[in-house]
Design a protein around this motif. Structure first.
Motif, short mmCIF file in Angstrom:
data_model
loop_
_atom_site.label_atom_id
_atom_site.label_comp_id
_atom_site.label_asym_id
_atom_site.label_seq_id
_atom_site.Cartn_x
_atom_site.Cartn_y
_atom_site.Cartn_z
N GLU A 1 0.85 -1.12 0.19
CA GLU A 1 -0.07 0.09 -0.05
C GLU A 1 0.83 1.32 0.11
OE1 GLU A 1 -2.63 -0.38 3.35
OE2 GLU A 1 -4.08 -1.56 2.04
N ASP A 2 1.94 1.26 0.68
CA ASP A 2 2.79 2.28 0.66
C ASP A 2 3.53 2.66 -0.86
OD1 ASP A 2 2.76 2.71 3.35
OD2 ASP A 2 4.52 1.73 3.98
N ARG A 3 3.68 1.49 -1.63
CA ARG A 3 4.21 1.76 -3.01
C ARG A 3 3.03 2.15 -3.71
NH1 ARG A 3 7.01 -2.73 -1.10
NH2 ARG A 3 5.57 -4.09 -1.70
N PHE A 4 1.69 1.61 -3.52
CA PHE A 4 0.57 1.86 -4.24
C PHE A 4 0.23 3.26 -4.32
CE2 PHE A 4 -3.83 2.23 -4.81
CZ PHE A 4 -4.11 1.56 -5.95
N TRP A 5 0.26 4.00 -3.08
CA TRP A 5 -0.03 5.32 -2.80
C TRP A 5 1.02 6.28 -3.17
CZ3 TRP A 5 -4.90 5.78 -3.39
CH2 TRP A 5 -6.11 4.91 -2.90
N SER A 6 2.34 5.83 -3.52
CA SER A 6 3.31 6.68 -3.48
C SER A 6 3.37 7.59 -4.96
CB SER A 6 4.69 5.86 -3.33
OG SER A 6 4.54 5.15 -4.67
N GLY A 7 2.33 7.15 -5.68
CA GLY A 7 1.99 8.05 -7.03
C GLY A 7 3.02 7.28 -8.02
N GLY A 8 3.58 6.22 -8.10
CA GLY A 8 4.22 5.71 -8.97
C GLY A 8 3.36 5.05 -10.11
N SER A 9 3.85 4.67 -11.10
CA SER A 9 3.12 4.03 -12.20
C SER A 9 2.62 2.62 -12.02
CB SER A 9 4.26 3.82 -13.60
OG SER A 9 3.64 3.04 -14.46
N LEU A 10 1.17 2.53 -12.24
CA LEU A 10 0.31 1.44 -11.90
C LEU A 10 1.13 0.19 -12.98
CD1 LEU A 10 -3.25 2.38 -11.69
CD2 LEU A 10 -1.57 1.87 -9.81
N GLU A 11 1.56 0.50 -13.99
CA GLU A 11 2.20 -0.57 -15.02
C GLU A 11 3.29 -1.13 -14.34
OE1 GLU A 11 0.79 -1.73 -17.62
OE2 GLU A 11 -0.85 -0.21 -18.08
N ASP A 12 4.16 -0.20 -13.85
CA ASP A 12 5.33 -0.60 -13.21
C ASP A 12 5.15 -1.52 -12.07
OD1 ASP A 12 6.65 0.64 -15.09
OD2 ASP A 12 7.32 2.58 -13.84
N LEU A 13 4.14 -1.07 -11.09
CA LEU A 13 3.85 -1.74 -9.93
C LEU A 13 3.00 -3.38 -10.26
CD1 LEU A 13 3.78 -1.79 -6.96
CD2 LEU A 13 1.29 -0.77 -7.03
N LEU A 14 2.26 -3.34 -11.43
CA LEU A 14 1.94 -4.48 -11.85
C LEU A 14 3.18 -5.42 -12.50
CD1 LEU A 14 -0.39 -6.39 -13.10
CD2 LEU A 14 -0.27 -5.15 -15.03
N ALA A 15 3.98 -5.10 -13.11
CA ALA A 15 5.14 -5.71 -13.54
C ALA A 15 6.02 -6.33 -12.40
CB ALA A 15 6.00 -5.01 -14.40
N LYS A 16 6.16 -5.54 -11.11
CA LYS A 16 7.02 -5.99 -10.15
C LYS A 16 6.23 -7.00 -9.27
CE LYS A 16 9.84 -1.68 -10.00
NZ LYS A 16 10.06 -0.41 -9.20
N GLU A 17 4.91 -6.63 -8.99
CA GLU A 17 4.30 -7.60 -8.23
C GLU A 17 2.96 -8.02 -8.67
OE1 GLU A 17 3.99 -6.28 -3.90
OE2 GLU A 17 5.38 -4.52 -4.44
N GLY A 18 2.23 -7.53 -9.42
CA GLY A 18 1.00 -8.07 -9.85
C GLY A 18 0.96 -9.24 -10.88
N GLU A 19 2.11 -9.49 -11.69
CA GLU A 19 2.11 -10.51 -12.45
C GLU A 19 2.39 -12.09 -11.62
OE1 GLU A 19 1.37 -10.21 -15.47
OE2 GLU A 19 1.34 -8.48 -15.83
N GLU A 20 3.14 -11.95 -10.82
CA GLU A 20 3.35 -13.32 -9.94
C GLU A 20 3.15 -12.73 -8.54
OE1 GLU A 20 7.20 -14.79 -10.85
OE2 GLU A 20 6.43 -15.39 -12.93
N PRO A 21 2.03 -12.69 -7.97
CA PRO A 21 1.83 -12.05 -6.66
C PRO A 21 2.05 -13.07 -5.81
CG PRO A 21 -0.17 -12.57 -7.62
CD PRO A 21 0.91 -12.92 -8.73
N GLY A 22 2.95 -12.57 -4.41
CA GLY A 22 3.52 -13.08 -3.44
C GLY A 22 2.66 -13.03 -2.10
N HIS A 23 1.52 -12.25 -2.19
CA HIS A 23 0.57 -12.11 -1.15
C HIS A 23 -0.82 -11.60 -1.61
CE1 HIS A 23 1.32 -7.66 -1.50
NE2 HIS A 23 2.59 -8.15 -1.81
N PRO A 24 -1.63 -11.66 -0.51
CA PRO A 24 -3.32 -11.75 -1.11
C PRO A 24 -3.50 -10.20 -1.84
CG PRO A 24 -3.13 -12.68 0.86
CD PRO A 24 -1.63 -12.16 0.72
N ILE A 25 -3.05 -9.18 -1.14
CA ILE A 25 -3.28 -7.70 -1.70
C ILE A 25 -2.71 -7.57 -3.27
CG2 ILE A 25 -1.48 -6.52 -0.77
CD1 ILE A 25 -3.67 -4.47 0.08
#
Length: 249
Positions: free
Chosen positions: A65-89
């Protein structure tokens, strides 16, 4: 001769230690005791695993959530954590982003298309939340079952042991305390083991169920906020298409 008679009539000393009570018990009572002890060990293993998992996922959710609300790119966040999620959120975020990207690639020139996109994204997050919570709630039914059934299983062992004790008393035709006590003690030992298994299971179930419900609420709150963000972006993306179409008319 008098001393020999007195020794013969003296009550036999019984070892009432826990191990001796187990060894003296009937095979049915022993089976009940062993089952309850194994259930108790498994209860503590589940409790340790659930507490560790909840601590880990809450810590991971804080960082995400800290990284999500930091204002970064959602595409970058998806590439880092969303494609192979390691936790529920992260899994909820990845499911929403994948559905949004698939739907956003289509024409969003109409209000109906934007509404359909919002519904699909919300549905994808609901399914992801249900899947993740089902995984986290695994073995909770076992805790509830042990908490409710273990006392009665122990009571069954107690009743069985007391029945055997009364049968032995009737055969010996002696109702002195030294004869009655060992059989009653080994029978009640089964009830004690049932309570030892049931009490921690009940307390742990109530604690873990509350923590899991709190975490599920956290996932639902995040999904509602994220759905609002994606809805605003979809509406913003649809505005130029609507303006161009109106200008052409």
């Amino acid at each position: 001769m008098g001393n020999v008679t007195a020794q013969a009539l003296a009550p036999v000393a019984h070892d009432l230690s826990l191990w001796s009570l187990f060894l003296m018990a009937d095979w049915v009572v022993k089976g009940v005791m062993i089952s309850l002890l194994l259930a108790s060990v498994w209860v503590w293993a589940i409790v340790f695993e659930k507490l560790t998992t909840l601590r880990r996922v809450n810590r991971a959710a804080d960082g995400f959530e800290d990284r999500f609300w930091s204002g970064g790119s959602l595409e970058d966040l998806l590439a880092k954590e969303g494609e192979e999620p390691g936790h529920p959120i992260a899994a909820v975020f990845g499911a929403a982003m994948r559905e949004w990207k698939r739907s956003a690639a289509r024409n969003l020139s109409s209000e109906l298309a934007v509404t359909g996109l919002k519904e699909r994204v919300e549905r994808a997050m609901v399914v992801a939340i249900q899947r993740e919570m089902e995984r986290m709630e695994r073995w909770m039914v076992f805790l509830a079952t042990v908490g409710s059934a273990a006392p009665f299983i122990g009571l069954f062992g107690t009743v069985w042991g007391i029945m055997n004790s009364f049968s032995a008393i009737a055969g010996m035709q002696n109702t002195s305390l030294s004869v009655v006590a060992p059989g009653i003690a080994e029978a009640l030992f089964a009830t004690a083991i049932g309570l030892i298994a049931a009490i921690p299971a009940t307390i742990a179930y109530n604690k873990l169920a509350t923590d899991l419900a709190r975490f599920a609420g956290r996932l639902e709150a995040f999904s509602a906020e994220f759905a609002a963000i994606l809805s605003r972006q979809s509406e913003a993306a649809a505005e130029p298409s609507r303006g161009a179409r109106q200008a052409g008319d």
